[in-house]
Structure formats: C-alpha cells, structure tokens
Design a protein around this motif. Structure first.
Motif, mmCIF file in Angstrom:
data_model
loop_
_atom_site.group_PDB
_atom_site.id
_atom_site.type_symbol
_atom_site.label_atom_id
_atom_site.label_comp_id
_atom_site.label_asym_id
_atom_site.label_seq_id
_atom_site.Cartn_x
_atom_site.Cartn_y
_atom_site.Cartn_z
ATOM 1 N N SER A 1 31.418 34.502 35.771
ATOM 2 C CA SER A 1 30.944 35.483 36.739
ATOM 3 C C SER A 1 31.374 35.504 37.984
ATOM 4 C CB SER A 1 29.472 35.651 36.544
ATOM 5 O OG SER A 1 29.012 34.575 37.224
ATOM 6 N N ARG A 2 31.724 34.349 38.693
ATOM 7 C CA ARG A 2 32.329 34.203 40.059
ATOM 8 C C ARG A 2 33.608 34.833 39.981
ATOM 9 N NH1 ARG A 2 29.115 31.860 44.244
ATOM 10 N NH2 ARG A 2 30.851 32.708 45.633
ATOM 11 N N VAL A 3 34.468 34.599 39.084
ATOM 12 C CA VAL A 3 35.802 34.918 38.820
ATOM 13 C C VAL A 3 35.936 36.331 38.643
ATOM 14 C CG1 VAL A 3 38.111 34.662 37.623
ATOM 15 C CG2 VAL A 3 36.854 32.691 38.250
ATOM 16 N N LEU A 4 35.192 36.985 37.613
ATOM 17 C CA LEU A 4 34.965 38.166 37.488
ATOM 18 C C LEU A 4 34.843 39.114 38.717
ATOM 19 C CD1 LEU A 4 33.678 38.532 33.743
ATOM 20 C CD2 LEU A 4 35.898 39.173 34.647
ATOM 21 N N ASN A 5 33.828 38.681 39.426
ATOM 22 C CA ASN A 5 33.272 39.172 40.439
ATOM 23 C C ASN A 5 34.256 39.315 41.622
ATOM 24 O OD1 ASN A 5 30.950 40.374 42.267
ATOM 25 N ND2 ASN A 5 31.155 38.196 43.484
ATOM 26 N N THR A 6 35.110 38.185 41.718
ATOM 27 C CA THR A 6 36.000 38.124 42.883
ATOM 28 C C THR A 6 37.145 39.277 42.417
ATOM 29 O OG1 THR A 6 35.606 35.850 43.210
ATOM 30 C CG2 THR A 6 37.785 36.595 43.899
ATOM 31 N N ILE A 7 37.425 39.245 41.117
ATOM 32 C CA ILE A 7 38.710 40.269 40.581
ATOM 33 C C ILE A 7 38.175 41.666 40.766
ATOM 34 C CG2 ILE A 7 39.941 41.017 38.574
ATOM 35 C CD1 ILE A 7 39.895 38.144 37.619
ATOM 36 N N SER A 8 36.959 42.128 40.455
ATOM 37 C CA SER A 8 36.423 43.308 40.202
ATOM 38 C C SER A 8 36.196 43.719 41.877
ATOM 39 C CB SER A 8 34.936 43.323 39.804
ATOM 40 O OG SER A 8 34.895 42.953 38.497
ATOM 41 N N LYS A 9 35.596 42.934 42.759
ATOM 42 C CA LYS A 9 35.646 43.280 44.130
ATOM 43 C C LYS A 9 36.933 43.430 44.982
ATOM 44 C CE LYS A 9 33.817 40.080 46.592
ATOM 45 N NZ LYS A 9 33.167 39.028 47.033
ATOM 46 N N ASN A 10 38.015 43.027 44.268
ATOM 47 C CA ASN A 10 39.398 43.416 44.978
ATOM 48 C C ASN A 10 40.097 44.353 44.253
ATOM 49 O OD1 ASN A 10 39.657 41.499 47.360
ATOM 50 N ND2 ASN A 10 38.505 39.968 45.784
ATOM 51 N N LYS A 11 39.919 45.498 44.103
ATOM 52 C CA LYS A 11 40.486 46.483 43.146
ATOM 53 C C LYS A 11 42.032 46.750 43.798
ATOM 54 C CE LYS A 11 37.745 48.099 39.531
ATOM 55 N NZ LYS A 11 37.107 46.713 39.504
ATOM 56 N N ASN A 12 42.296 46.514 44.980
ATOM 57 C CA ASN A 12 43.569 46.959 45.495
ATOM 58 C C ASN A 12 44.751 45.927 44.926
ATOM 59 O OD1 ASN A 12 42.720 48.902 46.903
ATOM 60 N ND2 ASN A 12 42.256 47.623 48.737
ATOM 61 N N ILE A 13 44.019 44.832 44.527
ATOM 62 C CA ILE A 13 45.022 43.680 44.026
ATOM 63 C C ILE A 13 45.025 43.549 42.447
ATOM 64 C CG2 ILE A 13 45.584 41.198 44.049
ATOM 65 C CD1 ILE A 13 43.587 41.144 46.768
ATOM 66 N N GLU A 14 46.384 43.952 42.049
ATOM 67 C CA GLU A 14 46.250 43.556 40.597
ATOM 68 C C GLU A 14 46.605 41.935 40.041
ATOM 69 O OE1 GLU A 14 46.589 45.663 38.335
ATOM 70 O OE2 GLU A 14 47.013 47.473 39.512
ATOM 71 N N PHE A 15 45.567 41.533 39.288
ATOM 72 C CA PHE A 15 45.636 40.112 38.820
ATOM 73 C C PHE A 15 46.275 40.044 37.458
ATOM 74 C CE2 PHE A 15 42.630 38.056 41.730
ATOM 75 C CZ PHE A 15 42.093 39.202 42.229
ATOM 76 N N LEU A 16 47.523 39.452 37.266
ATOM 77 C CA LEU A 16 48.349 39.504 36.149
ATOM 78 C C LEU A 16 48.147 37.967 35.601
ATOM 79 C CD1 LEU A 16 51.450 41.108 37.731
ATOM 80 C CD2 LEU A 16 49.320 42.019 36.802
ATOM 81 N N TYR A 17 47.325 37.788 34.492
ATOM 82 C CA TYR A 17 46.948 36.639 33.937
ATOM 83 C C TYR A 17 47.536 36.171 32.582
ATOM 84 C CZ TYR A 17 43.470 33.316 32.077
ATOM 85 O OH TYR A 17 43.023 32.318 31.462
#
Ligand SMILES: [Mn+2]
Length: 357
Positions: A68-84
């Motif tokens: 949930s911490r990782v998801l929250n970090t990703i969701s909170k930073n919509k200006n950044i694309e996370f390519l996993y």
C-alpha cells in the motif's frame, strides 16, 4: 527531460543476516523510505519517468503495508510515469494481485512493450523460459527514434547461452539502442554496447549485506535532442563498508586495536562496518576480537572477521622431532581448510605451552 533508472530495490528483504530483529526491521523500513525519497527527488527535479528494471520486491510474498505504501507513492505522483519490469525475485505478484492499478503505473509484458515518454521510446520485456530465445529477433527499433531498452538479467557475451536469466549482449548490438537499462546486478556498471549505445546496471538503492558494499543509488538520465547522458546518483541512507587491516608485524593486540579504531574514524558512524583482519601473526599474539567489536559499537553495525593466519612455515617444523613438530606436521597434512589448520595449530601449540586456551 529527465528519467530515472532504478532497480533491485528488494523491498521487504528480511535483513536479518547481520542485524538484530529490531535493527533488521528498522533497516527494512529504511529501504522503503529510500524508495519514497527517490520518488520525492524525482518530483522535485522534474523527472518524467522512473524505470524500475526489476526486483522491486525481494520475493513474491509482499506485505500489505509495503504494497500500500508503494501504491500510494505511485498514485500520489501522477506527473511521473512508473515503468515497471518484473525481475526474477518478484515475479508478477504485485501487479497481478492489483485491483486498481494507478494510471501512471505501466508494466512491461512478456512481449516487447513500448511506452513513449517525451521524445524517448522505452521498450522492455519480462524474460522467461518461453521468450528468452526470441527476444533478440523480435526487437525492432526505429533508427530515427531515441531508444531505451529495459531488461532484467545477467549479461553474457556467449552465444547459445540463452536462459531466462541471461542477456546476450552481442545480440543486442546494432539494434538502435541508445541506452540499455538493466537490472539484476546490485552494483553500478556502465559500458559501451556498440557504436551508438551504452548499457548500464544502476545497482541496488540500498546495500543489504557486505556483498553489497560501497555507493548505492540510481541513474539519472538527462535527455535532449541529441543524446542521453547518464549520471549515477549516490542515494543510500547507509553504506556497507569493508575495512581490510593487515596485522602482519604487530606483536601487540592493543596497537592493532588502536590503529583500526583510528582508521575507522574516517568512516561515518551511520554506516555498517566489517573489519577484516588479514596477514600473518606470531603465536604469542593474543587476539581480543570481541573487545575490538565493542570498541566499534558506535557504528550502526560493526563486526570483525579474522582471516589472519598464524605464521607456521612447514620448513621450520620439518626436522623438528618433538611432539610439537609431529603435531604440526599432522595438522598441515590433514584435509582441514587453511583457516581450520591455523586454528588447530594455535590451540594445540598453546596447550603444549601450558597456556590458557
Ligand atoms: Mn536483484
């Protein structure tokens, strides 16, 4: 434009090899913290995308709180694309179990997938047994594009060495790759791929054991119309440091202790330190390893490994007809390891001398 290339974060690692349960837990949190801090750095520095080249998690078992911490970090930073890209440790559990995948979390598939970020095309593929032979032929990149390719595995230059963990570097040459973003090796490595491109392992974000010593962090890519410029950014909260100390020539343990403590003063106390004793010593040197470890207690963690060897030259005992000579010859001819031989000889000689063991 800026892109971050990170990898091998191994969230939820147990960290119990060296550390007490309390510190292991703390260190586990620190790794997660550093990941969040890196995303914070990305947000502050107008980084448009973060490439995660595998092993974001240490195993397929991911705790709910980390997830949930990782998801929250990703969701909170919509200006950044996370390519996993999934690695060999984390399989696909994180993604496949997601009910609601954040829109800015893009996942590389088991077929080549390409995402466009600014003027860059970022292609990646999760290798497995079924596709590891065909990934080279199926990669077609346009020469006019700026191309980043993401893979997770061990590079090898041998042909016919394909398995899901091996990346055949020679087969990726002349494929119009500008930057090959790799994961799997926990150390920063960068070299030329071919005339056009470079390949790079960014290494892990935090060292976990003493096989992961030194600077750890991520790679920041500065991209303009002409080029992709990679720069390693040292980012770990703590480093693991190995200090080799040669005790040859010392006849007094306290001088050794003093010299090591003096040398350790150049190392930040926030780090984890491993002192390795090397060289040769005479039988009358009394070692106080635990006392030395106590003297280093102000480090986050410190341990001493004794690899020094007792000075016993076989030629010295060859003609010694005493019990001592016989004993040493027996030990030297045995199947024990060098370390075990030294230990056995030391204990044996001391008891022959009537000393305390
Ligand atoms: Mn890894």
């Amino acid at each position: 434009m800026k892109i971050i290339h990170c990898s091998d974060i191994h969230l939820d690692s147990k960290m119990e090899t060296n550390l007490s349960p309390i510190k292991a837990k703390e260190r586990k949190q620190e790794i997660l913290n550093t990941f969040e801090r890196m995303v914070g750095y990305a947000a502050e520095n107008d980084v448009q995308a973060i490439i995660i080249a595998g092993d974001l998690f240490d195993s397929t078992r991911i705790t709910n709180s980390t997830k949930s911490r990782v998801l929250n970090t990703i969701s909170k930073n919509k200006n950044i694309e996370f390519l996993y890209l999934c690695g060999n440790h984390d399989e696909n559990n994180f993604i496949s179990l997601l009910e609601d995948r954040p829109s800015n979390l893009c996942v590389f598939d088991k077929k080549w997938t390409t995402f466009e970020v600014g003027n860059v095309k970022i292609s990646g593929i999760a290798m497995d047994e079924s596709n590891c032979n065909s990934i080279y032929d199926s990669l077609n990149l346009n020469a006019d594009d700026k191309n980043i390719v993401v893979l997770h595995g061990q590079i090898s230059n041998y042909n016919n060495n394909e398995n899901a963990e091996n990346i055949n570097l020679s087969k990726l040459k002349n494929k119009n790759i500008d930057y090959l973003a790799l994961g799997h090796i926990h150390e920063y490595v960068q070299d030329n791929l071919d005339k056009r491109g470079i390949y790079c392992y960014c290494g892990c974000l935090e060292g976990r054991g003493f096989d992961e010593c030194g600077e750890k962090g991520f790679v920041l890519l500065e991209i303009d119309d002409k080029s992709i410029k990679p720069e390693f950014v040292s980012f770990a909260k703590r480093k693991l440091v190995e200090l080799d100390f040669d005790i040859t020539g010392f006849d007094n343990w306290f001088d050794i202790e003093e010299a090591i403590v003096a040398q350790s003063k150049t190392i930040s106390k926030d780090n984890l330190l491993k002192v390795v004793l090397k060289g040769r010593y005479e039988i009358n040197l009394d070692k106080h390893i635990e006392m030395l470890e106590q003297k280093l207690e102000n480090f986050y963690f410190a341990k001493v490994k004794d690899e020094s060897l007792l000075t016993v030259k076989p030629q010295d005992v060859e003609n010694d007809i005493s019990l001592r000579g016989e004993f040493i010859r027996k030990v030297l001819q045995s199947n024990l390891t060098e370390q075990e031989k030294e230990k056995t000889i030391l204990v044996g000689l001391k008891s022959l001398l009537g000393e305390d063991l």
